[in-house]
Design a protein around this motif. Structure first.
Motif, PDB file in Angstrom:
ATOM      1  N   TYR A 124      37.625  54.835  33.113  1.00 27.29           N
ATOM      2  CA  TYR A 124      38.084  56.082  33.718  1.00 27.29           C
ATOM      3  C   TYR A 124      39.226  55.790  34.692  1.00 27.29           C
ATOM      4  O   TYR A 124      40.277  56.454  34.670  1.00 27.29           O
ATOM      5  N   TRP A 125      39.027  54.803  35.541  1.00 23.12           N
ATOM      6  CA  TRP A 125      40.027  54.505  36.554  1.00 23.12           C
ATOM      7  C   TRP A 125      41.260  53.849  35.960  1.00 23.12           C
ATOM      8  O   TRP A 125      42.377  54.028  36.487  1.00 23.12           O
ATOM      9  N   LEU A 126      41.113  53.103  34.878  1.00 22.94           N
ATOM     10  CA  LEU A 126      42.292  52.525  34.230  1.00 22.94           C
ATOM     11  C   LEU A 126      43.199  53.635  33.692  1.00 22.94           C
ATOM     12  O   LEU A 126      44.432  53.511  33.734  1.00 22.94           O
ATOM     13  N   GLU A 127      42.606  54.715  33.213  1.00 27.96           N
ATOM     14  CA  GLU A 127      43.409  55.861  32.760  1.00 27.96           C
ATOM     15  C   GLU A 127      44.134  56.502  33.939  1.00 27.96           C
ATOM     16  O   GLU A 127      45.307  56.882  33.834  1.00 27.96           O
ATOM     17  N   VAL A 128      43.437  56.643  35.068  1.00 28.98           N
ATOM     18  CA  VAL A 128      44.069  57.205  36.261  1.00 28.98           C
ATOM     19  C   VAL A 128      45.235  56.322  36.705  1.00 28.98           C
ATOM     20  O   VAL A 128      46.323  56.811  37.040  1.00 28.98           O
ATOM     21  N   LEU A 129      45.029  55.017  36.684  1.00 25.95           N
ATOM     22  CA  LEU A 129      46.092  54.097  37.067  1.00 25.95           C
ATOM     23  C   LEU A 129      47.281  54.208  36.120  1.00 25.95           C
ATOM     24  O   LEU A 129      48.442  54.146  36.557  1.00 25.95           O
ATOM     25  N   SER A 130      47.005  54.370  34.837  1.00 28.45           N
ATOM     26  CA  SER A 130      48.087  54.524  33.867  1.00 28.45           C
ATOM     27  C   SER A 130      48.909  55.775  34.170  1.00 28.45           C
ATOM     28  O   SER A 130      50.148  55.757  34.105  1.00 28.45           O
ATOM     29  N   GLU A 131      48.228  56.855  34.521  1.00 34.02           N
ATOM     30  CA  GLU A 131      48.922  58.102  34.851  1.00 34.02           C
ATOM     31  C   GLU A 131      49.811  57.947  36.077  1.00 34.02           C
ATOM     32  O   GLU A 131      50.844  58.621  36.202  1.00 34.02           O
ATOM     33  N   ARG A 132      49.428  57.042  36.978  1.00 36.81           N
ATOM     34  CA  ARG A 132      50.184  56.837  38.225  1.00 36.81           C
ATOM     35  C   ARG A 132      51.176  55.682  38.120  1.00 36.81           C
ATOM     36  O   ARG A 132      51.840  55.332  39.100  1.00 36.81           O
ATOM     37  N   GLY A 133      51.269  55.067  36.945  1.00 32.79           N
ATOM     38  CA  GLY A 133      52.169  53.940  36.761  1.00 32.79           C
ATOM     39  C   GLY A 133      51.705  52.672  37.445  1.00 32.79           C
ATOM     40  O   GLY A 133      52.511  51.790  37.756  1.00 32.79           O
ATOM     41  N   LEU A 134      50.393  52.542  37.662  1.00 34.58           N
ATOM     42  CA  LEU A 134      49.844  51.397  38.387  1.00 34.58           C
ATOM     43  C   LEU A 134      48.950  50.503  37.535  1.00 34.58           C
ATOM     44  O   LEU A 134      48.341  49.571  38.063  1.00 34.58           O
ATOM     45  N   ASN A 135      48.851  50.778  36.247  1.00 37.54           N
ATOM     46  CA  ASN A 135      48.055  49.926  35.360  1.00 37.54           C
ATOM     47  C   ASN A 135      48.894  48.718  34.977  1.00 37.54           C
ATOM     48  O   ASN A 135      49.447  48.619  33.885  1.00 37.54           O
ATOM     49  N   ALA A 136      48.996  47.792  35.945  1.00 34.99           N
ATOM     50  CA  ALA A 136      49.878  46.643  35.791  1.00 34.99           C
ATOM     51  C   ALA A 136      49.294  45.456  36.532  1.00 34.99           C
ATOM     52  O   ALA A 136      48.492  45.620  37.463  1.00 34.99           O
TER      53      ALA A 136
END
Length: 228
Positions: free
Chosen positions: A166-178
């Motif tokens: 769930y949180w990885l999707e949120v991070l992706s939306e914020r450009g932070l899944n890196a």
């Protein structure tokens, strides 16, 4: 920037430079229970979030693997949580204790999260290796008046919290899944009648399928009174 070092189950070590640190809040899967908790906190003067679940950016240097946390007064306490750590090879899962200034919390939750470190475990697992049985993994916290935390204050499992995916999707939306992003999960309920303003804290995440566990523990030291 802070560099964290994790021992993996195969005996290897993974080092990660922390570029972004975020603390989730009000992150239980049962949002009815979350709203009840918000109402309880409101009676104590803690302001409620504009939305749930919440996500608070925290200074990256506050991601630490320390044995001692220094605080300015007696009303601070930890919270048993899991942490995901994004690396250049995949996502690691470890345990964390979000040490929080409870006096400052009544003025702003985000402020309180930036007052003390997030203490992470020194061991970690690859998320992909435990994803199929995450809900079975237990999450516990202990406190103590002395050097050894022996009183159980939190006893739950990852089933109680929103998932890493769930949180990885949120991070992706914020450009932070890196690589270099660390996210702390939010916590589970504390047992009534236990003093959270303790001298020592220990948190543990245990996997009944693999038999492995990761933990973090530390003592709390109150700094001298300021001059001026």
């Amino acid at each position: 920037m802070t560099v964290l070092s994790f021992e993996l189950p195969d005996g290897s070590t993974k080092n990660v430079q922390v570029n972004h640190l975020l603390n989730a809040g009000y992150a239980g899967r049962e949002q009815d229970e979350v709203q009840a908790h918000i109402a309880e906190l409101a009676e104590l003067g803690v302001p409620g979030p504009a939305t749930t679940p919440a996500l608070y950016p925290v200074s990256p240097y506050l991601a630490q693997q320390v044995r001692e946390v220094r605080v300015q007064h007696a009303r601070t306490s930890g919270e048993a949580e899991w942490a995901l750590v994004i690396t250049d090879e995949g996502v690691l899962l470890t345990v964390a204790c979000d040490h929080t200034d409870r006096e400052l919390e009544v003025h702003g939750v985000a402020w309180s999260k930036n007052a003390s470190p997030d203490v992470l475990g020194r061991k970690a697992w690859w998320l992909q290796n435990v994803r199929d049985h995450l809900d079975q993994i237990t999450l516990k916290g202990w406190v103590g008046d002395g050097e050894t935390p022996g009183t159980l204050i939190q006893d739950s499992s990852l089933e109680a919290l929103l998932t890493p995916d769930y949180w990885l999707e949120v991070l992706s939306e914020r450009g932070l899944n890196a690589p270099g992003t660390v996210l702390i999960s939010g916590t589970v309920a504390m047992n009534g009648g236990v003093n959270q303003f303790a001298r020592s804290w220990k948190v543990e995440m245990a996997d009944p399928v693999t038999g492995l566990s990761v933990e973090a523990s530390y003592v709390v030291e109150q700094m001298p009174e300021p001059i001026g």
